[in-house]
Design a protein around this motif. Structure first.
Motif, PDB file in Angstrom:
ATOM      1  N   SER A 128      76.718   6.870  12.852  1.00 14.55           N
ATOM      2  CA  SER A 128      75.691   5.863  12.898  1.00 14.55           C
ATOM      3  C   SER A 128      75.362   5.188  14.179  1.00 14.55           C
ATOM      4  O   SER A 128      74.299   4.632  14.592  1.00 14.55           O
ATOM      5  CB  SER A 128      75.889   4.707  11.635  1.00 14.55           C
ATOM      6  OG  SER A 128      75.671   5.363  10.393  1.00 14.55           O
ATOM      7  N   ARG A 137      69.026  10.813  15.109  1.00 17.53           N
ATOM      8  CA  ARG A 137      69.635  10.525  13.767  1.00 17.53           C
ATOM      9  C   ARG A 137      69.770  11.395  12.582  1.00 17.53           C
ATOM     10  O   ARG A 137      70.715  11.993  12.116  1.00 17.53           O
ATOM     11  CB  ARG A 137      69.633   9.160  13.322  1.00 17.53           C
ATOM     12  CG  ARG A 137      70.244   8.421  12.113  1.00 17.53           C
ATOM     13  CD  ARG A 137      69.650   7.266  11.796  1.00 17.53           C
ATOM     14  NE  ARG A 137      70.394   6.672  10.409  1.00 17.53           N
ATOM     15  CZ  ARG A 137      71.592   6.023  10.461  1.00 17.53           C
ATOM     16  NH1 ARG A 137      71.947   5.711  11.395  1.00 17.53           N
ATOM     17  NH2 ARG A 137      72.228   5.731   9.241  1.00 17.53           N
ATOM     18  N   ASN A 384      72.427   9.040   4.616  1.00 17.45           N
ATOM     19  CA  ASN A 384      71.592   8.270   5.798  1.00 17.45           C
ATOM     20  C   ASN A 384      70.916   7.086   5.274  1.00 17.45           C
ATOM     21  O   ASN A 384      70.630   6.066   6.056  1.00 17.45           O
ATOM     22  CB  ASN A 384      70.388   9.487   5.935  1.00 17.45           C
ATOM     23  CG  ASN A 384      70.156   9.448   7.380  1.00 17.45           C
ATOM     24  OD1 ASN A 384      70.311   8.372   8.082  1.00 17.45           O
ATOM     25  ND2 ASN A 384      69.142  10.344   7.926  1.00 17.45           N
TER      26      ASN A 384
END
Length: 508
Positions: A128, A137, A384
Motif C-alpha cells: 500500500s 497499485r 485492495n
C-alpha cells in the motif's frame, strides 16, 4: 506517461518480489500442512483434537499479534518489522520441522503463527505504501494475489510430494531458505516508512481481544469431546465473553485504540470486511477438513489427496486477476458478494457430490472448482478495498483489521467445523447403532472415525463408519455453503444501494 527512474523501477521490482515471496511462504503454510494431517495422525500419534490445534494454534497466534504488528509497523517502521517477522518465521519453521510429538508441534505452530501474522500485515502495508494508487497499485495487488494463489494452489501437491519423497518435516523446513532469500530482497528493495502520527501500543485491547478469541476457540474445540455442559468449557466461554466486553470498553474509552471505529462508517471498508470474514466462514477452514475427507472418507493416499485438492486450490491461482478486473469495472460492492455467493454454491455442490452413491474426486470436482473460483473472485478485491478506503499512512491499521477479521473467523470456524463434523458423525451413529447409548463412548468413537480409526470391538462396520463420516462431512459442507451465502447477503446490504458510487476515504 511519466518517466520512472530506473533505480526506482528496480527498487519497486525488489519490493514486489520480497512481498510476493513472503506471500508464497504464507500460502504454502496454509495449504501444504492440511494435506499432511493424516500423516501426522500416524507418525506423531496425534488425536483429532491435536490436529485441530496444529492448525488453530497458528491462526490464533496470527490473530494475537496482528493489531500489535500493525501498530508497531506504523510507528517503528514497516521495513524493520517485516525483516524481524521474516527472520522469526524462518526460525520457527525449523522448530516445527524438528518437533518430535504433537504437543511440541503445536507450540512451534503457535510461534510460527506469531511470525506469520506480523509478516502478513507488513506485506499489505508495504504494498500500500509503495503502490499508493492507480494502475500500478492494481497490478501490484494482482501479482500478490497470483503468487499467494500459487502457494495455496500447489501447496497440497507440494506437501504430499514432500511426504512421499522425503519426510513431513520438510514441509516446514523448506521455509528456512525461502526466508533467507526474502530477507535479502527486503533489504535491497523496501524503503522504510512510518505513520507520521505516533500511536501507542494498545496493550489492553490486544490482550483482551486475544483472550476472547482463544477462549471461544478453546471452548468450541473442547465441547466436541466433552459437550457444552463441561465446567471447563463453560468457564472458557464465560472468559471469552467477559474479555470481549473488556475489549469493547477499552476501545470506546481509549485515546488511541487499536481499532479506529471511524473506519467502520465507511461502507466500502465494512462491506469488504464482511467479505474477509465470509471467506473464512467457509473456504479456508474447510481446507483443514477436506484432506481428512479424501483420506478417511474416500481412502485416498497422501499424493492422491494432494492431487484431488488441486481442484479446490488451483482456481485461487488463476482467478485473482479476473476478480481484480471485475472489481475495477463493476465495483467491489458487486464483485465481493458475488464471489461469496459462488463459494456457497460450490459448497452445496460438494455436499451433493459427497452424498453420491459412488462418491469420488469426480463427484466433488464441480463443487471444489466453483468454491475455488469464488475465492479467487473475492480475495484480492477484498484486500485492495479495505486498504484503499483509508489513507496510505493508516495502511497498517487497515490491514490489521482486515487480517484480524480473517484470522478470528478462521480460528473460530476451524473449531466450529470440527464440532459440526463430530456432531454429524454422532447423529449418524445414534441412528445406525442405537445400542451404544453411552455419550462418552459415542464421542470417543466419533473422534476415532473422524481420524480414520475405527475402534476395535466397537461393532461398527466399514459401511457404517463410511456412512457416518459422509454424514458428518455433509453437515460441514452444508454449513459452509449457507454461511457463505449469509455473509454474501450481509456484505451486499452493507455496501448499500449506492455501491457503485465512490466514497470519501477516512481522514488522517
Amino acid at each position: 506517461m511519466p518517466h520512472i527512474p530506473r533505480s526506482t523501477s528496480r527498487k519497486n521490482f525488489f519490493t514486489l518480489a520480497a512481498v510476493c515471496l513472503a506471500s508464497l511462504m504464507f500460502g504454502l503454510e496454509i495449504s501444504s500442512v492440511p494435506v499432511i494431517l493424516p500423516t501426522l495422525e500416524a507418525i506423531l500419534h496425534a488425536s483429532f483434537k491435536d490436529l485441530q490445534w496444529i492448525m488453530n494454534a497458528y491462526t490464533i497466534a496470527c490473530t494475537s499479534v496482528l493489531m500489535a504488528a500493525g501498530t508497531l509497523a506504523d510507528s517503528y517502521g514497516r521495513k524493520r518489522v517485516f525483516l524481524f517477522s521474516l527472520a522469526l518465521f524462518g526460525i520457527t519453521s525449523v522448530v516445527c520441522g524438528l518437533a518430535v510429538n504433537a504437543s511440541l508441534l503445536i507450540v512451534g505452530r503457535f510461534l510460527q503463527g506469531m511470525a506469520g501474522g506480523a509478516m502478513l500485515i507488513c506485506q499489505v502495508a508495504v504494498l500500500s505504501q509503495h503502490f499508493p494508487s492507480g494502475a500500478a497499485r492494481g497490478k501490484a495487488f494482482s501479482a500478490w494475489g497470483i503468487v499467494f494463489g500459487i502457494g495455496l494452489g500447489f501447496g497440497p501437491i507440494i506437501g504430499a510430494a514432500i511426504v512421499a519423497l522425503s519426510s513431513w518435516q520438510w514441509v516446514f523446513l523448506v521455509h528456512a531458505p525461502l526466508a533467507v532469500l526474502s530477507l535479502a530482497l527486503v533489504t535491497a528493495g523496501v524503503a522504510e516508512s512510518r505513520d507520521p502520527q505516533q500511536r501507542k501500543l494498545d496493550v489492553a485491547g490486544i490482550a483482551s481481544l486475544s483472550l476472547a478469541v482463544f477462549g471461544l476457540a478453546w471452548g468450541i474445540t473442547q465441547s466436541a469431546a466433552t459437550g457444552f455442559g463441561d465446567f471447563m468449557v463453560i468457564a472458557s466461554l464465560v472468559v471469552a465473553m467477559l474479555s470481549f466486553m473488556v475489549f469493547v470498553l477499552v476501545q470506546r474509552h481509549s485515546t488511541e485504540p487499536m481499532m479506529d471505529v471511524a473506519v467502520f462508517r465507511i461502507r466500502r471498508f465494512s462491506g469488504a470486511l464482511l467479505g474477509s470474514a465470509g471467506m473464512n466462514f467457509s473456504f479456508w477452514p474447510f481446507m483443514i477438513y477436506l484432506p481428512l475427507y479424501f483420506s478417511n472418507g474416500l481412502g485416498y493416499a497422501s499424493v492422491d489427496t494432494g492431487t484431488a485438492l488441486l481442484a479446490y486450490t488451483l482456481p485461487t491461482l488463476l482467478v485473482p486477476p479476473l476478480g481484480e478486473r471485475l472489481a475495477l469495472r463493476y465495483r467491489p460492492g458487486t464483485v465481493i458478494p458475488a464471489g461469496l455467493f459462488t463459494i456457497g454454491l460450490g459448497f452445496l455442490l460438494m455436499y451433493w457430490g459427497s452424498g453420491a452413491e459412488q462418491a469420488s474426486w469426480l463427484t466433488m470436482l464441480p463443487g471444489c472448482l466453483l468454491a475455488g473460483i469464488g475465492l479467487g473472485l473475492t480475495n484480492t478485491p477484498v484486500t485492495n478495498t479495505t486498504t484503499g478506503a483509508v489513507p496510505s499512512e493508516r495502511a497498517g491499521m487497515a490491514s490489521s483489521i482486515d487480517i484480524s477479521a480473517r484470522m478470528i473467523s478462521l480460528s473460530l470456524n476451524i473449531a466450529l467445523m470440527g464440532f459440526i463434523l463430530l456432531q454429524g458423525i454422532l447423529s449418524s451413529l445414534r441412528a445406525q447403532h442405537p445400542a451404544l447409548a453411552d455419550n462418552t463412548v459415542l464421542r470417543h468413537l466419533a473422534e476415532s472415525l473422524s481420524a480414520g480409526q475405527a475402534s476395535a470391538g466397537s461393532g461398527v462396520s466399514a459401511e457404517m463408519a463410511r456412512a457416518a463420516l459422509v454424514h458428518g462431512f455433509g453437515w460441514v459442507m452444508l454449513y459452509g455453503g449457507l454461511s457463505a451465502w449469509a455473509m454474501a447477503l450481509a456484505s451486499w446490504m452493507v455496501f448499500g444501494a449506492n455501491r457503485a458510487a465512490p466514497e470519501p476515504a477516512l481522514p488522517v
